[in-house]
Scaffold this active site. Structure first.
Site, PDB file in Angstrom:
ATOM      1  N   PHE A  88       0.876  -1.181   0.000  1.00 43.67           N
ATOM      2  CA  PHE A  88       0.000   0.000   0.000  1.00 43.67           C
ATOM      3  C   PHE A  88       0.905   1.220   0.000  1.00 43.67           C
ATOM      4  CE2 PHE A  88      -1.587   3.737   2.064  1.00 43.67           C
ATOM      5  CZ  PHE A  88      -2.903   3.860   1.667  1.00 43.67           C
ATOM      6  N   GLU A  89       0.655   2.133  -0.926  1.00 39.78           N
ATOM      7  CA  GLU A  89       1.389   3.399  -0.931  1.00 39.78           C
ATOM      8  C   GLU A  89       0.520   4.423  -1.617  1.00 39.78           C
ATOM      9  OE1 GLU A  89       4.902   2.631  -3.350  1.00 39.78           O
ATOM     10  OE2 GLU A  89       6.185   2.656  -1.589  1.00 39.78           O
TER      11      GLU A  89
END
Ligand code: GDP
Ligand code: MN
Length: 346
Positions: free
Chosen positions: A232-233
């Site tokens: 996740f980014e």
């Protein structure tokens, strides 16, 4: 307000239903194989239901092979924004010429024997190097300023009641995370030595108010292996394309640890964010409830979980457990931990 938390007395539940305000110059991005189609379909459906159906951001798909008709048909039917499909050029998914193939092969054989996860994989190493140094430079990504990385088979457990891209843009954030943890040491044995060499060669790139305290317990002498989990980014692409980041990536790439060890893009992005950005440019999204096997980020705070119609079990929240680095992030930034965190420590 831009990102009012449900814990705030001024919270208004109507915020979830509407999607007001301007759109940012932003896209989702997924690296995937054709065989990932049903797992990425699951992820897209989650992101659309919880967020993007109200915002209609674009989605860029990247692959080292051409995407097939099924992959395109299924994914484009699920995404509410425009979809784009890019094939990664060979130079971004292969061994650089300075890599000693014999040495790299020995490392893979040795790691296989020691059962190190993905230790024997060539493609996993190309993937980690690509995510570290190339995804943000693909032609399809050049038009955008912000990205949100989505992997196959992730889960979003709560509604997202504001535009995270807009939070990033309007509060000057360059990198963000929901989960953090300690990296598997065997895969990054010399990453900190390479990083120290870079810091010595490029002191001009090190941010004044950096997050060394997140990465090191002895003021930079050694790495404590804390990193933001990069599956996740949400981040700023112009930062990744900037000279400080590119100099860091190129310095690491020359040292060869993507192949002589098994450096992951998570510690690479994290160390870069920790050293090249000021503290105020890194953001923790408590409101975005997330799962990627095997860890869960479930918001601390019952009011938030109820208001955002979450379906995660708060007991599974990883944030305050012993193997998470998130409490360290709160400490070095002088942020008070949310009420109720003590009940989630084991
Ligand atoms: P893990 O989360 O570290 O276990 O690794 P994943 O298998 O989820 O891979 C990380 C990301 O890279 C996912 O988005 C995968 O779809 C993608 N990926 C991994 N290997 C390859 C590959 O060989 N080719 C392509 N095109 N994508 C890959
Ligand atoms: Mn994954």
């Amino acid at each position: 307000p831009l990102a009012l938390s449900p814990e705030d007395p001024k919270w208004d539940v109507d915020l979830v239903g509407i999607a007001p305000g301007p759109r940012m110059n932003a896209t989702f991005v997924s690296l995937a194989r054709n065989s990932d189609v049903w797992d990425i379909a699951r992820s897209i459906r989650q992101v659309e239901d919880r967020f993007n159906r109200r915002y209609n951001y674009d989605w860029v798909f990247l692959n080292d092979k051409p995407f097939d008709a099924t992959f395109k048909k299924v994914t484009s039917s699920l995404v509410s924004g425009n979809t784009y499909y890019g094939e990664i050029p060979k130079e971004h998914w292969s061994f650089p010429e300075w890599i000693d193939q014999e040495k790299a092969k020995k490392v893979r054989e040795d790691m296989a024997e020691r059962n190190i996860i993905y230790g024997d994989s060539i493609s996993y190493r190309h993937m980690c190097r690509f995510e570290s140094g190339f995804f943000f430079r693909q032609p399809l990504m050049l038009n955008y300023e912000y990205y949100w990385r989505v992997e196959p088979s992730i889960e979003l457990y709560c509604d997202i009641h504001y535009d995270p891209f807009r939070v990033m843009a309007e509060t000057g954030k360059k990198y963000s995370f929901v989960l953090s943890l300690y990296e598997y040491v065997e895969t990054i044995k010399t990453l900190w030595d390479s990083t120290k060499k870079f810091m010595k060669n490029h002191p001009e790139h090190i941010a004044e108010d950096n997050s060394m305290g997140f990465l090191s317990d002895d003021n930079g002498d050694s790495y404590n292996h804390c990193h933001f989990w990069s599956n996740f980014e949400i981040g700023n692409l112009d930062w990744l394309r900037s000279k400080p980041y590119m100099d860091y990536f190129e310095s690491l790439d020359q040292d060869g640890g993507f192949f002589y060890e098994r450096w992951g893009d998570a510690p690479v992005h994290s160390i870069a964010a920790g050293l090249l950005l000021n503290k105020s440019e890194i953001h923790f999204f408590n409101d975005i409830a997330y799962w990627h096997v095997p860890f869960t980020h479930c918001p601390t705070g019952e009011k938030t979980r109820l208001a955002l119609q979450c379906h995660c079990n708060p007991k599974e929240n990883f944030d305050w457990k012993g193997y998470s680095c998130t409490s360290r992030f709160f400490d070095i930034n002088g942020i008070a931990k949310p009420e109720g965190y003590e009940n989630q420590q084991d």
